[in-house]
Every structure is written in structure tokens, then in C-alpha cells.
Design an enzyme around this catalytic site. Structure first.
Site, short mmCIF file in Angstrom:
data_model
loop_
_atom_site.label_atom_id
_atom_site.label_comp_id
_atom_site.label_asym_id
_atom_site.label_seq_id
_atom_site.Cartn_x
_atom_site.Cartn_y
_atom_site.Cartn_z
N GLU A 114 1.09 -0.84 -0.12
CA GLU A 114 0.16 -0.10 0.13
C GLU A 114 0.85 1.65 -0.46
OE1 GLU A 114 -3.02 2.12 2.79
OE2 GLU A 114 -2.78 -0.36 3.00
N ASP A 116 0.72 5.56 0.30
CA ASP A 116 -0.33 6.53 0.93
C ASP A 116 -0.40 7.61 1.29
OD1 ASP A 116 -2.35 3.86 1.44
OD2 ASP A 116 -1.46 4.31 3.95
N GLU A 118 -2.11 10.91 3.26
CA GLU A 118 -4.02 10.87 4.03
C GLU A 118 -4.05 12.25 4.53
OE1 GLU A 118 -4.57 6.73 6.40
OE2 GLU A 118 -3.16 7.34 7.07
#
Length: 301
Positions: A114, A116, A118
């Protein structure tokens, strides 16, 4: 919505469509009603995977809405291995404490990979923080946090992942803010064997997102809206009928992202990265000695 996809064996593009029903539904949403309306533009490459009644598209813009019942999210129908994925975001305005808007790539399962972005909301007048992270085989804990050199709520800005066999680069408006290099030679796992889908979401995370969870979401300001648009996927798509990792995506040097000249930042990009680190990096897991009894291997020079 402008979408560019490189795949195996052929490229796909999307055509924009806008009709009166979409415009009417958008107006209803803006005046506090939530209506599920997903245009053909969106459904060709993406699908809602969480609370579709909180997702509306108008032209090339996708509106994600959070209220005190639920957030929402979407994912790409295909998965990609190496290349570049970008989109433009305009974040929740005003008091966004406790709220997270996310743009990320992820494979599936407990041992997933993953990448990210955010965006951690804050009380009015305080800056957003952008947190990046890298998971490999289900293991994360590689957070960095940056302030931004602009207000991400007043206009759209471009956020990108560039990913090849040698490194992952996180970019904002094409300015690199972070590099995660392949250090397999010293025993550091690197995400290169799992194709990842592209995701967007808006959700409540007031147990941790703002000042470590001390500031909670103010639901009197709901609904909260983040806007996504201008997806650009210049990445190697793994189709169900393809030969998977044995094909062009998985072989070093076969896809454009691994061609000569793509393996390192240029002189201007190196200056930009240094400027970001000096002026906007506020947390780096590699410097968090109290958190780690022994720093991760990739943090060691």
C-alpha cells in the site's frame, strides 16, 4: 475527467458525459440531500466500494461526503504494477478536525502492499498535514508528515505516486516530497510483486487524526465534502487475461517507468525535495528513536 491508462495489451480511455439529471442531483446534494449518482465516466474505471449514496459525480469532479452516519470511498476496477497515478484534490474547508481524506494505492489481503496520501484535518485556521506511508507485505509504520505550502481547501492540487523497481516517489504538483528507495540488498522488503488498485476515501478518524485524537469531529459542521478530479493513470495495468508478473509490467526495464532517465530525480527535483524536507517535514519515522528500539534498516545510512 481526463484519464490516461497504459495497460496490457492495449490502452483504454474514457469519454466525458454530463446530463441534466447529474446537474439536478448535484444541486440536491449541495442543499443537504445525499443522492447516489455515478456517471459513465466514473463507472468505466472506478466503482464505489463504500457508501455509494454519499458519492456524486458532476462532469469530471467526484464529490465524497461524510456525515455522522458514514464516510465513503471508491476504487479502480483494475490493478496496476509500476508507473504513475495522479489526481487532483480539493479538501474539506473550515473546521475539518478528525477527518481524513485519502488517496492511496493498495493490493488486497492481510499481506498487502500500500502507498498512502492521507490528509489530516484540523481546526479552523490551523494547517492540514499530509501523512504518507508505505506498506510492504502488510507491514507499515513508515509514516512521514508534512505541512503544505498552500491552502489545499481553496483550489485543486495534484497528488501523484511514481513507482518503479528502484524507488517510489510521492509528489505534490510534481514537486517530490518523499522517496522510498528499493533497499532489498540490505534486507528491506520492497513492493514489486503485488499489483495495486487506486482508491479514494473520506472518513472519520477523530480517535487519532487531529492532535493525536485530542480534537474531535464537530458534527454540527456536517456534511463534509472533499472533491476529486482529473485522474491520470499512466501505469501498467494487469488485465485478467494477461500473463501477470511474467509480462511487461513485472520485467525490469520493459515498462516506461524503468527506462533510462527514470531512475533518479533530476537536478531541479533534488533541489525541490531538499526544500520540502527543510521547510515542511514535521515528522519522520526514521528519526523517531523513542518509538523504535531499533530503527528500521532502511533508515540506516
Amino acid at each position: 475527467m481526463h484519464i490516461h491508462v497504459r495497460n496490457i495489451p492495449e490502452s483504454k480511455t474514457m469519454e466525458s458525459s454530463l446530463n441534466l439529471i447529474t446537474l439536478v442531483a448535484l444541486s440536491i446534494v449541495l442543499f443537504s440531500a445525499l443522492v447516489q449518482l455515478v456517471s459513465a465516466d466514473f463507472t468505466q474505471l472506478f466503482k464505489p466500494n463504500w457508501a455509494p449514496d454519499h458519492i456524486v459525480t458532476q462532469g469530471e469532479t467526484i464529490w465524497l461526503t461524510l456525515d455522522n452516519t458514514t464516510g465513503c470511498g471508491f476504487e479502480s476496477r483494475s490493478k496496476y504494477l509500476f508507473g504513475k497515478a495522479s489526481l487532483q484534490l480539493k479538501l474539506v474547508e473550515g473546521d475539518s478536525a478528525g477527518i481524513v481524506t485519502a488517496f492511496y494505492m493498495s493490493s488486497e489481503g492481510p499481506n498487502h502492499d500500500e502507498l498512502d496520501f492521507e490528509f489530516l484535518g484540523n481546526i479552523s485556521g490551523e494547517p492540514y498535514l499530509v501523512q504518507t506511508n508505505v506498506y510492504v507485505n502488510g507491514s507499515g509504520n513508515r509514516e512521514q508528515r508534512h505541512t503544505l505550502w498552500f491552502d489545499p481547501t481553496t483550489d485543486f492540487h495534484t497528488y501523484s505516486f511514481f513507482w518503479n523497481h528502484r524507488s517510489i516517489v510521492f509528489l505534490i504538483d510534481d514537486i517530490p516530497i518523499r522517496i522510498f528507495a528499493n533497499k532489498e540488498k540490505i534486507g528491506v522488503s520492497y513492493p514489486k510483486a503485488q499489483a495495486m488498485g487506486i482508491h479514494g476515501s473520506l472518513w472519520n478518524a477523530d480517535d487519532w487524526a487531529t492532535q493525536g485524537g485530542r480534537v474531535k469531529t464537530n458534527w454540527t459542521n456536517a456534511p463534509f465534502v472533499s472533491m476529486f478530479r482529473s485522474f491520470n493513470i499512466d501505469a501498467c495495468e494487469l488485465l485478467p487475461e494477461s500473463d501477470g508478473l511474467a509480462g511487461k509490467c513485472g520485467k525490469l526495464g520493459q515498462f516506461w517507468s524503468d527506462k533510462p532517465g527514470m531512475n533518479r530525480l533530476n537536478k531541479q527535483q533534488r533541489k525541490q525535495l531538499k526544500w520540502v524536507i527543510t521547510n515542511h517535514l514535521v515528522y519522520d519515522y526514521c528519526k523517531d528513536v523513542p518509538r523504535f528500539l531499533e530503527l528500521p534498516k532502511e533508515c540506516l545510512k
